[in-house]
Design an enzyme around this catalytic site. Structure first.
Site, PDB file in Angstrom:
ATOM      1  N   LYS A  14      97.987 -46.076  15.771  1.00 34.14           N
ATOM      2  CA  LYS A  14      97.702 -47.469  15.403  1.00 34.14           C
ATOM      3  C   LYS A  14      96.374 -47.578  14.647  1.00 34.14           C
ATOM      4  O   LYS A  14      96.298 -48.237  13.620  1.00 34.14           O
ATOM      5  CB  LYS A  14      97.648 -48.367  16.661  1.00 34.14           C
ATOM      6  N   ARG A  89      98.903 -56.741  24.638  1.00 38.07           N
ATOM      7  CA  ARG A  89      99.410 -55.699  25.536  1.00 38.07           C
ATOM      8  C   ARG A  89     100.241 -56.286  26.668  1.00 38.07           C
ATOM      9  O   ARG A  89     100.808 -55.543  27.462  1.00 38.07           O
ATOM     10  CB  ARG A  89      98.240 -54.927  26.121  1.00 38.07           C
ATOM     11  N   ARG A 128      92.344 -35.557  20.180  1.00 40.36           N
ATOM     12  CA  ARG A 128      91.320 -36.579  19.923  1.00 40.36           C
ATOM     13  C   ARG A 128      90.158 -36.445  20.915  1.00 40.36           C
ATOM     14  O   ARG A 128      89.004 -36.682  20.565  1.00 40.36           O
ATOM     15  CB  ARG A 128      91.944 -37.983  20.009  1.00 40.36           C
ATOM     16  N   ARG A 134      86.338 -39.283  23.696  1.00 44.55           N
ATOM     17  CA  ARG A 134      86.598 -40.526  24.448  1.00 44.55           C
ATOM     18  C   ARG A 134      86.878 -40.201  25.903  1.00 44.55           C
ATOM     19  O   ARG A 134      87.725 -39.358  26.197  1.00 44.55           O
ATOM     20  CB  ARG A 134      87.791 -41.258  23.813  1.00 44.55           C
ATOM     21  N   ARG A 145      97.790 -44.317  31.206  1.00 46.96           N
ATOM     22  CA  ARG A 145      97.879 -45.233  30.052  1.00 46.96           C
ATOM     23  C   ARG A 145      99.313 -45.301  29.534  1.00 46.96           C
ATOM     24  O   ARG A 145      99.798 -46.376  29.172  1.00 46.96           O
ATOM     25  CB  ARG A 145      96.912 -44.782  28.958  1.00 46.96           C
TER      26      ARG A 145
HETATM   27  O1  C5P Z   1      93.675 -50.004  22.212  1.00 46.59           O
HETATM   28  P1  C5P Z   1      92.996 -48.805  22.800  1.00 46.59           P
HETATM   29  O2  C5P Z   1      93.956 -47.705  23.145  1.00 46.59           O
HETATM   30  O3  C5P Z   1      91.829 -48.355  22.019  1.00 46.59           O
HETATM   31  O4  C5P Z   1      92.411 -49.318  24.206  1.00 46.59           O
HETATM   32  C1  C5P Z   1      91.700 -48.448  25.057  1.00 46.59           C
HETATM   33  C2  C5P Z   1      91.665 -49.034  26.446  1.00 46.59           C
HETATM   34  O5  C5P Z   1      91.074 -50.334  26.434  1.00 46.59           O
HETATM   35  C3  C5P Z   1      93.038 -49.249  27.082  1.00 46.59           C
HETATM   36  O6  C5P Z   1      93.550 -48.068  27.681  1.00 46.59           O
HETATM   37  C4  C5P Z   1      92.724 -50.324  28.113  1.00 46.59           C
HETATM   38  O7  C5P Z   1      92.109 -49.786  29.253  1.00 46.59           O
HETATM   39  C5  C5P Z   1      91.709 -51.185  27.373  1.00 46.59           C
HETATM   40  N1  C5P Z   1      92.347 -52.312  26.679  1.00 46.59           N
HETATM   41  C6  C5P Z   1      92.805 -53.377  27.450  1.00 46.59           C
HETATM   42  N2  C5P Z   1      93.411 -54.437  26.841  1.00 46.59           N
HETATM   43  C7  C5P Z   1      93.562 -54.480  25.505  1.00 46.59           C
HETATM   44  C8  C5P Z   1      93.087 -53.411  24.712  1.00 46.59           C
HETATM   45  C9  C5P Z   1      92.498 -52.324  25.339  1.00 46.59           C
HETATM   46  O8  C5P Z   1      92.703 -53.355  28.672  1.00 46.59           O
HETATM   47  N3  C5P Z   1      94.153 -55.546  24.930  1.00 46.59           N
HETATM   48 MG    MG Z   2      93.293 -47.251  18.812  1.00 54.03          MG
END
Ligand code: C5P
Ligand code: MG
Length: 197
Positions: A14, A89, A128, A134, A145
């Site tokens: 993404k 989400r 990554r 990270r 996740r």
């Molecule tokens: O979108 P991304 O994978 O970078 O998000 C990393 C973490 O941030 C997710 O695993 C989650 O814990 C948190 N997150 C969230 N709600 C969102 C976006 C991210 O809780 N809308």
């Molecule tokens: Mg991302």
């Protein structure tokens, strides 16, 4: 405006594809994960709370992320549109997003979902971890996740599907191949440029 949701499990690509999309279509990139990581880096009260949740691979509450998104949308209404990356989400977040956009006289054009199988996701996220360090890219958190994605987030597809706004694209191949597939869809929605000649 062209407002896109880029969707898919963690590691689907993404963020990578968002970079190419914002360049071509001149959109504002709204990544809730990036905003949260920024709050963590700045050790804000929100960042301190979010860190605990992110390091477990769980979701930050709807109220918090919706508030963040609302601020960013309302500060950027003069642009060509937005790409929402990592948000919504949950179904509640999807409904709130529609409401915020409607209040600002716009709407989601399309959701693009990147389809990648679980073995490939894990491989990419472990790679990554080596490159970016990270803290949530370690195998236990990655598994959670993906579980949260399958159990909660994946249902957001149905929300857009019911509105005929859901488009699924194979998320494997080269970055350029995937981007070509995305562009082919977005060109159907992008405002036509007036042509001279
Ligand atoms: O979108 P991304 O994978 O970078 O998000 C990393 C973490 O941030 C997710 O695993 C989650 O814990 C948190 N997150 C969230 N709600 C969102 C976006 C991210 O809780 N809308
Ligand atoms: Mg991302």
């Amino acid at each position: 405006m062209l407002n896109i949701v880029i969707f898919g499990p963690p590691g689907a690509g993404k963020g990578t594809q968002s970079e190419l999309i914002i360049e071509k279509y001149k959109l504002v990139h709204l990544s809730t994960g990036d905003i949260l990581r920024n709050e963590i880096a700045n050790k804000t009260p929100l960042g301190i709370e979010a860190k605990k949740i992110i390091e477990k691979g769980e979701l930050v509450s709807d109220d918090i992320v919706i508030g963040m998104v609302k601020n960013k949308i309302e500060g950027n209404m003069t642009g060509n549109g937005f790409i929402f990356d990592g948000f919504p989400r949950t179904k509640e977040q999807a409904e709130a997003l529609d409401k915020i956009l409607e209040d600002n006289n716009t709407s989601i054009s399309v959701m693009i979902s990147l389809d990648v199988d679980e073995d490939e996701l894990v491989k990419r996220l472990l790679k990554r971890a080596e490159e970016q360090g990270r803290t949530d890219d370690n195998i236990d958190v990655i598994r959670n996740r993906i579980k949260v994605y399958n159990e909660v987030t994946s249902h957001v597809c149905d929300y857009y599907s019911k509105k005929n706004k859901y488009r699924s694209i194979p998320g494997t191949g080269t970055i350029e191949e995937i981007f070509d597939r995305i562009s082919a869809v977005l060109d159907e929605y992008a405002p036509k440029r007036s042509c001279c000649g």
